[in-house]
Design a protein around this motif. Structure first.
Motif, PDB file in Angstrom:
ATOM      1  N   LEU A   8      12.184   1.346  -5.751  1.00 16.52           N
ATOM      2  CA  LEU A   8      12.719   0.841  -4.575  1.00 16.52           C
ATOM      3  C   LEU A   8      12.977  -0.379  -4.653  1.00 16.52           C
ATOM      4  N   GLU A   9      11.739  -1.098  -5.010  1.00 23.57           N
ATOM      5  CA  GLU A   9      11.815  -2.637  -4.886  1.00 23.57           C
ATOM      6  C   GLU A   9      12.965  -3.268  -6.078  1.00 23.57           C
ATOM      7  N   SER A  10      13.066  -2.511  -7.166  1.00 25.48           N
ATOM      8  CA  SER A  10      14.195  -3.032  -7.952  1.00 25.48           C
ATOM      9  C   SER A  10      15.334  -2.576  -8.158  1.00 25.48           C
ATOM     10  N   GLY A  11      15.639  -1.626  -6.986  1.00 18.27           N
ATOM     11  CA  GLY A  11      16.928  -1.035  -6.907  1.00 18.27           C
ATOM     12  C   GLY A  11      17.335   0.198  -7.719  1.00 18.27           C
ATOM     13  N   VAL A  12      16.529   0.650  -8.171  1.00 13.86           N
ATOM     14  CA  VAL A  12      16.534   1.715  -9.219  1.00 13.86           C
ATOM     15  C   VAL A  12      16.808   2.947  -8.491  1.00 13.86           C
ATOM     16  N   GLN A  13      16.148   3.079  -7.058  1.00 16.46           N
ATOM     17  CA  GLN A  13      16.483   4.208  -5.993  1.00 16.46           C
ATOM     18  C   GLN A  13      16.770   3.421  -4.755  1.00 16.46           C
ATOM     19  N   THR A  14      17.371   4.061  -3.839  1.00 18.12           N
ATOM     20  CA  THR A  14      17.668   3.134  -2.696  1.00 18.12           C
ATOM     21  C   THR A  14      16.640   3.488  -1.754  1.00 18.12           C
ATOM     22  N   ASP A  15      16.347   2.515  -0.920  1.00 19.01           N
ATOM     23  CA  ASP A  15      15.339   2.471   0.043  1.00 19.01           C
ATOM     24  C   ASP A  15      15.914   2.738   1.480  1.00 19.01           C
ATOM     25  N   ILE A  16      16.175   4.144   1.506  1.00 19.60           N
ATOM     26  CA  ILE A  16      16.902   4.588   2.640  1.00 19.60           C
ATOM     27  C   ILE A  16      15.891   4.518   4.065  1.00 19.60           C
ATOM     28  N   GLU A  17      16.354   5.270   5.065  1.00 28.92           N
ATOM     29  CA  GLU A  17      15.473   5.023   6.162  1.00 28.92           C
ATOM     30  C   GLU A  17      14.192   6.252   6.300  1.00 28.92           C
ATOM     31  N   ALA A  18      13.310   5.911   6.669  1.00 33.31           N
ATOM     32  CA  ALA A  18      11.936   7.035   6.612  1.00 33.31           C
ATOM     33  C   ALA A  18      12.703   8.066   7.509  1.00 33.31           C
ATOM     34  N   PRO A  19      12.061   9.441   7.216  1.00 33.70           N
ATOM     35  CA  PRO A  19      12.218  10.486   8.423  1.00 33.70           C
ATOM     36  C   PRO A  19      11.567  10.365   9.639  1.00 33.70           C
ATOM     37  N   ALA A  20      12.211  10.724  10.594  1.00 39.47           N
ATOM     38  CA  ALA A  20      11.792  10.869  11.940  1.00 39.47           C
ATOM     39  C   ALA A  20      10.261  11.188  11.772  1.00 39.47           C
ATOM     40  N   PHE A  21       9.872  12.376  11.285  1.00 34.69           N
ATOM     41  CA  PHE A  21       8.456  12.920  11.310  1.00 34.69           C
ATOM     42  C   PHE A  21       7.476  11.690  10.635  1.00 34.69           C
ATOM     43  N   ALA A  22       7.910  11.046   9.513  1.00 40.82           N
ATOM     44  CA  ALA A  22       6.917   9.875   8.941  1.00 40.82           C
ATOM     45  C   ALA A  22       6.974   8.894   9.997  1.00 40.82           C
ATOM     46  N   ILE A  23       7.793   8.475  10.729  1.00 42.38           N
ATOM     47  CA  ILE A  23       7.676   7.387  11.654  1.00 42.38           C
ATOM     48  C   ILE A  23       7.008   7.828  12.664  1.00 42.38           C
ATOM     49  N   ASP A  24       7.090   8.968  12.999  1.00 46.10           N
ATOM     50  CA  ASP A  24       6.168   9.302  14.295  1.00 46.10           C
ATOM     51  C   ASP A  24       4.599   9.516  13.714  1.00 46.10           C
ATOM     52  N   TYR A  25       4.274  10.042  12.443  1.00 50.31           N
ATOM     53  CA  TYR A  25       3.138  10.452  11.998  1.00 50.31           C
ATOM     54  C   TYR A  25       2.499   9.088  11.833  1.00 50.31           C
ATOM     55  N   TRP A  26       3.002   8.252  11.095  1.00 50.26           N
ATOM     56  CA  TRP A  26       2.110   7.018  10.754  1.00 50.26           C
ATOM     57  C   TRP A  26       2.344   5.827  11.786  1.00 50.26           C
ATOM     58  N   HIS A  27       3.090   5.985  12.914  1.00 46.98           N
ATOM     59  CA  HIS A  27       3.650   5.108  13.966  1.00 46.98           C
ATOM     60  C   HIS A  27       4.130   3.782  13.137  1.00 46.98           C
ATOM     61  N   LEU A  28       5.303   4.150  12.468  1.00 50.11           N
ATOM     62  CA  LEU A  28       5.947   2.994  11.920  1.00 50.11           C
ATOM     63  C   LEU A  28       7.085   2.711  12.877  1.00 50.11           C
ATOM     64  N   SER A  29       7.583   1.488  12.339  1.00 48.07           N
ATOM     65  CA  SER A  29       8.643   0.934  13.253  1.00 48.07           C
ATOM     66  C   SER A  29       9.871   1.694  13.307  1.00 48.07           C
ATOM     67  N   PRO A  30      10.713   1.992  14.224  1.00 46.76           N
ATOM     68  CA  PRO A  30      11.874   2.869  14.548  1.00 46.76           C
ATOM     69  C   PRO A  30      12.706   2.644  13.198  1.00 46.76           C
ATOM     70  N   GLN A  31      12.874   1.413  12.557  1.00 53.16           N
ATOM     71  CA  GLN A  31      13.716   1.075  11.470  1.00 53.16           C
ATOM     72  C   GLN A  31      13.043   1.336  10.242  1.00 53.16           C
ATOM     73  N   ALA A  32      12.000   1.972  10.167  1.00 53.69           N
ATOM     74  CA  ALA A  32      11.133   1.674   8.766  1.00 53.69           C
ATOM     75  C   ALA A  32      11.844   2.308   7.763  1.00 53.69           C
ATOM     76  N   LYS A  33      11.769   2.079   6.562  1.00 53.89           N
ATOM     77  CA  LYS A  33      12.322   2.757   5.247  1.00 53.89           C
ATOM     78  C   LYS A  33      11.527   3.419   4.616  1.00 53.89           C
ATOM     79  N   ILE A  34      11.847   4.281   3.392  1.00 56.13           N
ATOM     80  CA  ILE A  34      10.920   5.003   2.827  1.00 56.13           C
ATOM     81  C   ILE A  34       9.642   4.214   2.112  1.00 56.13           C
ATOM     82  N   SER A  35      10.073   2.842   1.803  1.00 59.76           N
ATOM     83  CA  SER A  35       8.804   1.991   1.013  1.00 59.76           C
ATOM     84  C   SER A  35       7.635   1.921   2.003  1.00 59.76           C
TER      85      SER A  35
END
Length: 235
Positions: free
Chosen positions: A154-181
């Motif tokens: 993700l950091e090198s750009g080999v894969q795209t760092d898209i938005e994290a799923p809503a489930f993950a954002i809620d479960y780990w209390h990530l920011s609403p704009q959190a990415k997969i990374s």
């Protein structure tokens, strides 16, 4: 709250006994098979692996519960800790399912893999609990390495760092704009804790004890080695 630093992420239990070497090679073989089948898409590989990764803690919790009943001893909160680990692994799965929807063929493989692994692991745990715990510990070590490689892609750009799923954002209390990374950093920190718990059980059995020594974290306070809050800092 526990802190997972770089040293924690690379910690490795060096195989010492024949049982250790068997567990290490078994996990390495399973990881190789998964890489060959799902090398093109890490999300698909993770979906299959996480359905299997949630098995050890649930099996261990069940058998430890029965063993404590037979011996009429207190589990000191370890059964709950293992149950929390199983639930946490299921959360990993649900997060990846939201990213990579498994096809019918992959779902069929999941059924086969989970059925074979559950019964094999249950039997292994009956025959050699120490080896079973070690297998689970090495599985978490492999997961840490896999998440680290995914983060590097993700950091090198080999894969795209898209938005994290809503489930993950809620479960780990990530920011609403959190990415997969950011989701992967939380997952990797979880796995570091799973690794230490499973290896601690194996070490306790080697030392002739039923349970590991109690950690500094108060298990009865609802933290369960920090996994209930799911807030782990990775640096």
């Amino acid at each position: 709250m526990l802190t997972v630093n770089k040293t924690d992420l690379v910690r490795h239990h060096v195989p010492v006994t024949m049982a250790d070497r068997f567990a290490f090679r078994l996990v390495g073989g399973l990881s190789t098979v998964a890489s060959v089948l799902f090398s093109k898409r890490y999300g698909n590989r993770a979906v299959v692996l996480e359905t299997v990764a949630a098995v050890p803690a649930m099996v261990s919790a069940t058998l430890l519960h029965l063993r404590c009943l037979r011996r009429m001893v207190d589990d000191h909160g370890w059964i709950r800790t293992l149950m929390v680990e199983a639930e946490n692994q299921r959360a990993h799965l649900m997060s990846f399912v939201a990213i990579a929807r498994p096809s019918g063929w992959q779902r069929f493989l999941i059924v086969l893999a989970q059925g074979a692994f559950y019964n094999s692991y249950f039997l292994l745990h009956l025959l050699s609990p120490r080896t079973a715990y070690r297998v689970a510990g090495y599985m978490s070590e492999q997961a840490i390495q896999g998440y680290t490689r995914y983060l590097e892609d993700l950091e090198s750009g080999v894969q795209t760092d898209i938005e994290a799923p809503a489930f993950a954002i809620d479960y780990w209390h990530l920011s609403p704009q959190a990415k997969i990374s950011e989701m992967l950093v939380s997952m990797r920190a979880d796995e570091a804790i799973h690794r230490d718990i499973q290896h601690a059980f194996a070490d306790a059995l080697v030392a002739g004890k039923l349970l590991p020594d109690l950690p500094a974290t108060d298990l009865d306070a609802g933290s369960s080695i920090g996994l209930d809050e799911k807030r782990l800092d990775a640096s």
